[in-house]
Design a protein around this motif. Structure first.
Motif, short mmCIF file in Angstrom:
data_model
loop_
_atom_site.label_atom_id
_atom_site.label_comp_id
_atom_site.label_asym_id
_atom_site.label_seq_id
_atom_site.Cartn_x
_atom_site.Cartn_y
_atom_site.Cartn_z
N TYR A 75 0.85 -1.19 0.00
CA TYR A 75 0.00 0.00 0.00
C TYR A 75 0.88 1.24 0.00
O TYR A 75 2.09 1.17 0.24
CB TYR A 75 -0.98 0.03 1.18
N ALA A 76 0.27 2.37 -0.30
CA ALA A 76 0.93 3.67 -0.27
C ALA A 76 0.29 4.48 0.86
O ALA A 76 -0.38 3.92 1.72
CB ALA A 76 0.79 4.36 -1.62
N GLY A 77 0.47 5.80 0.83
CA GLY A 77 -0.23 6.60 1.83
C GLY A 77 0.28 8.01 1.95
O GLY A 77 1.44 8.30 1.65
N HIS A 78 -0.63 8.88 2.38
CA HIS A 78 -0.25 10.24 2.79
C HIS A 78 0.08 10.20 4.27
O HIS A 78 -0.77 9.87 5.10
CB HIS A 78 -1.39 11.22 2.54
N GLN A 79 1.31 10.53 4.62
CA GLN A 79 1.74 10.57 6.01
C GLN A 79 1.94 12.03 6.40
O GLN A 79 2.80 12.72 5.86
CB GLN A 79 3.03 9.77 6.18
N PHE A 80 1.07 12.50 7.31
CA PHE A 80 1.05 13.91 7.70
C PHE A 80 0.98 14.82 6.48
O PHE A 80 1.63 15.86 6.40
CB PHE A 80 2.27 14.25 8.58
N GLY A 81 0.16 14.38 5.50
CA GLY A 81 -0.10 15.20 4.33
C GLY A 81 0.85 15.01 3.17
O GLY A 81 0.61 15.56 2.10
N HIS A 82 1.90 14.22 3.34
CA HIS A 82 2.90 14.03 2.29
C HIS A 82 2.77 12.62 1.72
O HIS A 82 2.80 11.63 2.46
CB HIS A 82 4.31 14.24 2.85
N PHE A 83 2.66 12.54 0.39
CA PHE A 83 2.41 11.25 -0.25
C PHE A 83 3.68 10.43 -0.37
O PHE A 83 4.72 10.91 -0.82
CB PHE A 83 1.80 11.45 -1.63
N VAL A 243 -8.49 9.84 20.68
CA VAL A 243 -7.60 10.55 19.76
C VAL A 243 -6.72 9.51 19.09
O VAL A 243 -5.87 8.89 19.73
CB VAL A 243 -6.72 11.59 20.49
N HIS A 244 -6.89 9.32 17.79
CA HIS A 244 -6.13 8.28 17.09
C HIS A 244 -4.65 8.61 17.08
O HIS A 244 -3.81 7.74 17.31
CB HIS A 244 -6.66 8.13 15.65
N GLY A 245 -4.32 9.84 16.78
CA GLY A 245 -2.93 10.27 16.85
C GLY A 245 -2.18 10.28 15.55
O GLY A 245 -1.24 11.06 15.38
N VAL A 246 -2.57 9.39 14.61
CA VAL A 246 -1.82 9.37 13.34
C VAL A 246 -2.76 8.89 12.23
O VAL A 246 -2.67 7.79 11.72
CB VAL A 246 -0.54 8.51 13.46
N MET A 247 -3.67 9.78 11.83
CA MET A 247 -4.71 9.46 10.86
C MET A 247 -4.20 9.59 9.42
O MET A 247 -4.82 10.23 8.56
CB MET A 247 -5.94 10.34 11.07
N ASN A 248 -3.08 8.98 9.13
CA ASN A 248 -2.60 8.94 7.76
C ASN A 248 -3.50 8.07 6.90
O ASN A 248 -4.24 7.22 7.43
CB ASN A 248 -1.16 8.38 7.73
N THR A 249 -3.45 8.23 5.59
CA THR A 249 -4.36 7.44 4.75
C THR A 249 -4.04 5.96 4.80
O THR A 249 -4.91 5.12 4.54
CB THR A 249 -4.34 7.92 3.29
#
Length: 491
Positions: A75-83, A243-249
């Motif tokens: 999988y991929a993902g946006h981590q703190f807004g960065h793809f 509070v999840h804390g790290v809602m990356n995609t």
């Protein structure tokens, strides 16, 4: 004792671009720290066999059971807004799937079972503290009625992992409806692999959204379903003070479950901008921002599905936009309905949310405890004795005129006070995974090799709504002058 797991591995039958076949890496001296016997039985597994030597070896990754097809998913993902175009299971290995007693397909995954092709120079291992945190919090969420991955077992490996310091290693056995994420779709969208996207949509609709299976526009039906489930899920997070804390995609489940408990925490004093994660320096994933972030994540899913929504890009974007526009009203409906339950309201009035928001604003200003305020409202609703609630506020009189408005609202309700109290006690827990209690249990396990506090806390969290839970030491908030808790992702 022979271990029998009735694996039926649908994800492993997808094209191999979806995963890498990866066996777990054995550990030195595995020892069972926790086994969820109730969940084991739900999965059709024998708890006695799992707790024996052969079972512990399987839960540690030292033995691959018949029928298991270990894979690390891509999988991929946006981590703190960065793809990031490629992430994948860097320290998790999917052993396979089982169909439980209710006919639901469930993933069984080892977390911390060694390096995979996606580990990116990591060791693929997990430390004991984060493993026990996920065990405690995910099972607490299940007891609270919040959709979540589950913890089947925790095994201490007998080996050390190295982060800032040497720490005892552990493996978590995690159970989920699936481990498919928004980032799974992003992985193939970034590669413009339309065939893989179509196969993934077919798989997810068949597995999670069967009502949409006959629709010709399956991709749109999938997006609609995920939007609806995420709206309901995030509302439940806010009701619980989570509070999840790290809602990356890559941490956003397509199945609508809470997944990947890293730097998560629960509110003590109500604070809409609370942040506990040590890595969330700018408050991107603060408590009150979680609905907006969920919508942002769903927008990334919609972008990934654009090629499948319509041949014409403008039409595809219009369909996606209309579907995404449904998130806010779905969230608001779930949010208000949940607070009506917490306040014991069976009827509906247009200004109910004004009453709720006024209370939340006063709680924030008065640093009133999130969980205890709503729990004690049950007694106040029944007896009008407000001492237990108002004493939670820095300035107790801040509660008084709101309490008058609340009882005026209750006067329009048809049920008896005792019945209302019983309903409210079923909607408002007395016990949550208080950060200081979790921290104490983890410190005892990691620093003193003492699992007794972990087990005691785990037992208390299993019945959070019990009437006698109010007297439990685990219901107690931290001292008002206690240092704020910071949480860490454990990678």
């Amino acid at each position: 004792m022979t271990i029998s797991v009735p694996f039926d591995n649908s994800y492993a039958r997808l094209p191999e671009t979806f995963f890498r076949r990866t066996p777990p890496t054995p550990v030195g001296a595995p020892k069972l720290a926790a086994l969820n016997r109730t969940l084991a039985r739900e999965l059709g597994l024998d708890p006695e066999a799992l707790s024996g030597a052969d079972g512990v070896n399987a839960l540690a990754g030292n033995a691959v059971l018949p029928g298991s097809e270990p894979i690390a998913t891509a999988y991929a993902g946006h981590q703190f807004g960065h793809f990031v175009p490629q992430l994948g299971d860097g320290r998790a290995i999917l052993l396979g799937e089982v169909v439980d007693g209710a006919g639901l397909r469930r993933d069984i995954q080892l977390k911390g079972a060694g390096p995979t092709p996606f580990s990116r120079r990591g060791d693929g291992r997990a430390a004991l503290g984060p493993v026990l945190r996920e065990y405690l919090v995910s099972e607490a969420m299940a007891a609270l009625g919040v959709p979540t991955t589950r913890a089947l077992a925790a095994v201490v490996t007998g080996e050390q992992v190295y982060r800032e310091t040497a720490l005892p290693g552990a493996v978590l056995t995690r159970v989920a409806a699936s481990h498919i994420r928004v980032g799974t779709f992003q992985f193939f969208a970034a590669r413009r692999d339309a065939d893989a996207l179509k196969a993934l949509v077919e798989h997810v609709v068949t597995r999670h959204y069967r009502d949409a299976a006959e629709r010709p526009d399956k991709a749109l039906a999938l997006l609609e379903g995920v939007v609806a489930r995420q709206a309901a899920l995030i509302a439940q997070w806010l009701h619980a003070g989570f509070v999840h804390g790290v809602m990356n995609t890559d941490n956003c489940s397509i199945a609508g479950e809470t997944i990947d408990y890293g730097p998560c925490a629960f509110l003590d004093a109500y604070n809409p901008m609370a942040v506990y994660s040590s890595i969330d320096e700018h408050g991107r994933y603060a408590f009150a921002r979680q609905p907006a972030i969920a919508h942002w994540n769903l927008t990334r899913l919609a972008e990934s599905l654009i090629p499948l929504l319509a041949d014409d890009v403008d039409q595809a974007v219009a369909k996606a936009t209309t579907t995404l526009d449904g998130f806010a009203p779905a969230f608001e409906a779930a949010y208000v309905a949940g607070y009506r339950r917490k306040l014991g309201l069976e009827t509906e009035r247009a200004d109910d949310m004004d009453l709720v928001q006024d209370l939340l604003d006063r709680m924030a200003e008065g640093r009133a405890d999130q969980t205890l305020t709503f729990r004690r409202l049950g007694a106040f609703a029944e007896t009008r004795d407000h001492a237990g609630v108002r004493d939670l506020f820095d300035e107790p009189t801040a509660f008084d005129d709101w309490g008058v408005r609340y009882h005026e609202r209750l006067a329009a309700e048809p049920d008896a006070a005792a019945e209302r109290r019983a309903r409210m006690d079923r909607a408002n827990p007395a016990i949550i995974p208080r950060n200081h209690h979790v921290d104490a249990a983890l410190r005892a396990a990691v620093e003193d090799d003492d699992l007794a506090p972990f087990r005691a806390l785990s037992a208390a969290l299993a019945d959070p709504f019990a009437r006698d839970a109010d007297a439990s030491p685990y219901a107690a908030p931290p001292a008002r002058d206690a240092d704020p808790i910071r949480t860490f992702c454990g990678t």
